[in-house]
Motif scaffolding. Structure first.
Motif, PDB file in Angstrom:
ATOM      1  N   VAL A  14       0.839  -1.197   0.000  1.00 49.18           N
ATOM      2  CA  VAL A  14       0.000   0.000   0.000  1.00 49.18           C
ATOM      3  C   VAL A  14       0.877   1.251   0.000  1.00 49.18           C
ATOM      4  O   VAL A  14       0.638   2.186  -0.776  1.00 49.18           O
ATOM      5  N   LEU A  15       1.890   1.291   0.849  1.00 52.46           N
ATOM      6  CA  LEU A  15       2.751   2.475   0.897  1.00 52.46           C
ATOM      7  C   LEU A  15       3.483   2.696  -0.429  1.00 52.46           C
ATOM      8  O   LEU A  15       3.658   3.843  -0.854  1.00 52.46           O
ATOM      9  N   TRP A  16       3.912   1.633  -1.080  1.00 43.45           N
ATOM     10  CA  TRP A  16       4.545   1.783  -2.391  1.00 43.45           C
ATOM     11  C   TRP A  16       3.549   2.353  -3.394  1.00 43.45           C
ATOM     12  O   TRP A  16       3.911   3.131  -4.253  1.00 43.45           O
ATOM     13  N   GLN A  17       2.300   1.969  -3.241  1.00 45.80           N
ATOM     14  CA  GLN A  17       1.268   2.451  -4.163  1.00 45.80           C
ATOM     15  C   GLN A  17       0.941   3.925  -3.904  1.00 45.80           C
ATOM     16  O   GLN A  17       0.902   4.721  -4.832  1.00 45.80           O
ATOM     17  N   ILE A  18       0.707   4.290  -2.652  1.00 42.98           N
ATOM     18  CA  ILE A  18       0.269   5.660  -2.344  1.00 42.98           C
ATOM     19  C   ILE A  18       1.438   6.615  -2.103  1.00 42.98           C
ATOM     20  O   ILE A  18       1.240   7.824  -2.038  1.00 42.98           O
ATOM     21  N   GLU A  19       2.631   6.089  -1.916  1.00 40.86           N
ATOM     22  CA  GLU A  19       3.876   6.824  -1.725  1.00 40.86           C
ATOM     23  C   GLU A  19       4.013   7.484  -0.354  1.00 40.86           C
ATOM     24  O   GLU A  19       5.116   7.569   0.162  1.00 40.86           O
ATOM     25  N   GLN A  20       2.947   7.960   0.217  1.00 48.59           N
ATOM     26  CA  GLN A  20       2.964   8.469   1.587  1.00 48.59           C
ATOM     27  C   GLN A  20       1.539   8.559   2.098  1.00 48.59           C
ATOM     28  O   GLN A  20       0.607   8.710   1.329  1.00 48.59           O
ATOM     29  N   ASN A  38      -5.335   0.029  15.373  1.00 49.50           N
ATOM     30  CA  ASN A  38      -4.178  -0.294  16.222  1.00 49.50           C
ATOM     31  C   ASN A  38      -3.290  -1.368  15.590  1.00 49.50           C
ATOM     32  O   ASN A  38      -2.071  -1.344  15.763  1.00 49.50           O
ATOM     33  N   THR A  39      -3.877  -2.296  14.878  1.00 49.82           N
ATOM     34  CA  THR A  39      -3.109  -3.346  14.215  1.00 49.82           C
ATOM     35  C   THR A  39      -2.184  -2.743  13.164  1.00 49.82           C
ATOM     36  O   THR A  39      -0.981  -3.034  13.135  1.00 49.82           O
ATOM     37  N   ILE A  40      -2.738  -1.892  12.310  1.00 46.47           N
ATOM     38  CA  ILE A  40      -1.935  -1.277  11.250  1.00 46.47           C
ATOM     39  C   ILE A  40      -0.911  -0.313  11.843  1.00 46.47           C
ATOM     40  O   ILE A  40       0.242  -0.261  11.404  1.00 46.47           O
ATOM     41  N   SER A  41      -1.306   0.405  12.855  1.00 44.47           N
ATOM     42  CA  SER A  41      -0.372   1.312  13.529  1.00 44.47           C
ATOM     43  C   SER A  41       0.828   0.550  14.087  1.00 44.47           C
ATOM     44  O   SER A  41       1.975   0.981  13.954  1.00 44.47           O
ATOM     45  N   THR A  42       0.576  -0.595  14.679  1.00 35.56           N
ATOM     46  CA  THR A  42       1.656  -1.436  15.221  1.00 35.56           C
ATOM     47  C   THR A  42       2.556  -1.948  14.105  1.00 35.56           C
ATOM     48  O   THR A  42       3.788  -1.910  14.217  1.00 35.56           O
ATOM     49  N   ILE A  43       1.966  -2.413  13.014  1.00 34.52           N
ATOM     50  CA  ILE A  43       2.752  -2.918  11.883  1.00 34.52           C
ATOM     51  C   ILE A  43       3.628  -1.802  11.312  1.00 34.52           C
ATOM     52  O   ILE A  43       4.809  -2.014  11.020  1.00 34.52           O
ATOM     53  N   VAL A  44       3.075  -0.613  11.177  1.00 37.40           N
ATOM     54  CA  VAL A  44       3.851   0.509  10.642  1.00 37.40           C
ATOM     55  C   VAL A  44       5.013   0.850  11.571  1.00 37.40           C
ATOM     56  O   VAL A  44       6.137   1.101  11.108  1.00 37.40           O
ATOM     57  N   ARG A  45       4.789   0.828  12.883  1.00 37.70           N
ATOM     58  CA  ARG A  45       5.885   1.106  13.833  1.00 37.70           C
ATOM     59  C   ARG A  45       6.980   0.041  13.722  1.00 37.70           C
ATOM     60  O   ARG A  45       8.172   0.354  13.823  1.00 37.70           O
ATOM     61  N   ILE A  46       6.596  -1.209  13.498  1.00 42.19           N
ATOM     62  CA  ILE A  46       7.583  -2.272  13.286  1.00 42.19           C
ATOM     63  C   ILE A  46       8.379  -1.996  12.003  1.00 42.19           C
ATOM     64  O   ILE A  46       9.600  -2.153  11.973  1.00 42.19           O
ATOM     65  N   LEU A  47       7.690  -1.559  10.957  1.00 37.85           N
ATOM     66  CA  LEU A  47       8.366  -1.241   9.697  1.00 37.85           C
ATOM     67  C   LEU A  47       9.320  -0.059   9.856  1.00 37.85           C
ATOM     68  O   LEU A  47      10.368  -0.016   9.204  1.00 37.85           O
ATOM     69  N   VAL A  48       8.977   0.880  10.728  1.00 34.34           N
ATOM     70  CA  VAL A  48       9.886   1.990  11.032  1.00 34.34           C
ATOM     71  C   VAL A  48      11.139   1.445  11.718  1.00 34.34           C
ATOM     72  O   VAL A  48      12.266   1.795  11.357  1.00 34.34           O
ATOM     73  N   LYS A  49      10.946   0.543  12.708  1.00 36.17           N
ATOM     74  CA  LYS A  49      12.092  -0.061  13.407  1.00 36.17           C
ATOM     75  C   LYS A  49      12.979  -0.851  12.463  1.00 36.17           C
ATOM     76  O   LYS A  49      14.196  -0.863  12.597  1.00 36.17           O
ATOM     77  N   LYS A  50      12.362  -1.546  11.503  1.00 34.39           N
ATOM     78  CA  LYS A  50      13.120  -2.338  10.527  1.00 34.39           C
ATOM     79  C   LYS A  50      13.744  -1.456   9.437  1.00 34.39           C
ATOM     80  O   LYS A  50      14.419  -1.952   8.548  1.00 34.39           O
ATOM     81  N   GLU A  51      13.472  -0.162   9.499  1.00 33.29           N
ATOM     82  CA  GLU A  51      13.987   0.834   8.561  1.00 33.29           C
ATOM     83  C   GLU A  51      13.477   0.645   7.133  1.00 33.29           C
ATOM     84  O   GLU A  51      14.159   0.946   6.164  1.00 33.29           O
ATOM     85  N   PHE A  52      12.243   0.173   7.015  1.00 35.84           N
ATOM     86  CA  PHE A  52      11.575   0.093   5.726  1.00 35.84           C
ATOM     87  C   PHE A  52      10.718   1.333   5.491  1.00 35.84           C
ATOM     88  O   PHE A  52      10.408   1.660   4.352  1.00 35.84           O
ATOM     89  N   VAL A  53      10.315   1.983   6.587  1.00 33.35           N
ATOM     90  CA  VAL A  53       9.394   3.113   6.527  1.00 33.35           C
ATOM     91  C   VAL A  53       9.963   4.261   7.346  1.00 33.35           C
ATOM     92  O   VAL A  53      10.513   4.060   8.424  1.00 33.35           O
ATOM     93  N   GLY A  54       9.803   5.467   6.806  1.00 36.96           N
ATOM     94  CA  GLY A  54      10.143   6.681   7.540  1.00 36.96           C
ATOM     95  C   GLY A  54       8.872   7.460   7.800  1.00 36.96           C
ATOM     96  O   GLY A  54       7.793   7.102   7.309  1.00 36.96           O
ATOM     97  N   PHE A  55       8.980   8.521   8.558  1.00 34.51           N
ATOM     98  CA  PHE A  55       7.782   9.317   8.827  1.00 34.51           C
ATOM     99  C   PHE A  55       8.142  10.775   9.069  1.00 34.51           C
ATOM    100  O   PHE A  55       9.268  11.114   9.418  1.00 34.51           O
ATOM    101  N   THR A  56       7.135  11.602   8.881  1.00 39.36           N
ATOM    102  CA  THR A  56       7.206  13.011   9.214  1.00 39.36           C
ATOM    103  C   THR A  56       6.106  13.264  10.222  1.00 39.36           C
ATOM    104  O   THR A  56       4.950  12.890   9.981  1.00 39.36           O
ATOM    105  N   ALA A  57       6.460  13.874  11.355  1.00 44.07           N
ATOM    106  CA  ALA A  57       5.474  14.164  12.395  1.00 44.07           C
ATOM    107  C   ALA A  57       4.810  15.509  12.115  1.00 44.07           C
ATOM    108  O   ALA A  57       5.482  16.496  11.818  1.00 44.07           O
TER     109      ALA A  57
END
Length: 127
Positions: A14-20, A38-57
Motif C-alpha cells: 500500500v505504501l509503495w502504491q500511495i507513496e505516503q 491499532n493493528t496497522i499502527s503497530t505494523i507501521v511502527r515495526i516497519l519503522v524499526k526495521k527501517e523500511f518506513v520513515g515518517f514526518t510528524a
C-alpha cells in the motif's frame, strides 16, 4: 535487508502504491475486512524499526513513506527465494515452472523475449 512478514508486506504494498500517507490512508487501501487501526499502527511502527518506513510528524499525526523501494525489496526477496529453493539458479527456477506449470514453447519464447528486452533496456540505461 530484513525479511518482511505477510502483514508487513501487505502494508508496504500500500505504501509503495500511495507513496505516503497516514494510518487511515493505509487502512482505506487494504481489502475487506479492514484491520483495526491499532493493528496497522503497530505494523507501521515495526516497519519503522526495521527501517523500511520513515515518517514526518505533524503534531500527533505521522505521515509515513517507504524508505526501501519496491524494486530493491523485490530483488532481495527473489534472490533469497531462488537461493533457498533453487540453489541460487534462475535456470532451476525456470525449469521448475516449465515442469510444474506445463509451460509450452510459446510461453518460453515469450519469457525469453521479455528477458532480452529487459536486458537491452538495462544496458541502454547505463550508457
Amino acid at each position: 535487508m530484513k525479511e518482511l512478514t505477510k502483514a508487513e508486506q501487505q502494508v508496504m504494498q500500500v505504501l509503495w502504491q500511495i507513496e505516503q500517507g497516514v494510518v487511515h490512508d493505509i487502512i482505506e487501501k487494504l481489502p475487506t475486512p479492514k484491520p483495526a487501526y491499532n493493528t496497522i499502527s503497530t505494523i507501521v511502527r515495526i516497519l519503522v524499526k526495521k527501517e523500511f518506513v520513515g515518517f514526518t510528524a505533524h503534531g500527533k499525526t505521522h505521515q509515513y513513506y517507504p524508505l526501501v523501494s519496491k524494486d530493491d525489496y523485490s530483488k532481495q526477496f527473489l534472490n533469497t527465494f531462488i537461493g533457498g529453493y533453487f540453489g541460487g539458479s534462475f535456470k532451476n527456477l525456470v525449469s521448475f515452472f516449465v515442469k510444474e506449470e506445463n509451460m509450452d514453447i510459446d510461453d518460453l519464447d515469450a519469457l525469453m523475449t521479455h528477458v532480452k528486452q529487459n536486458i537491452a533496456k538495462d544496458e541502454n540505461s547505463t550508457d
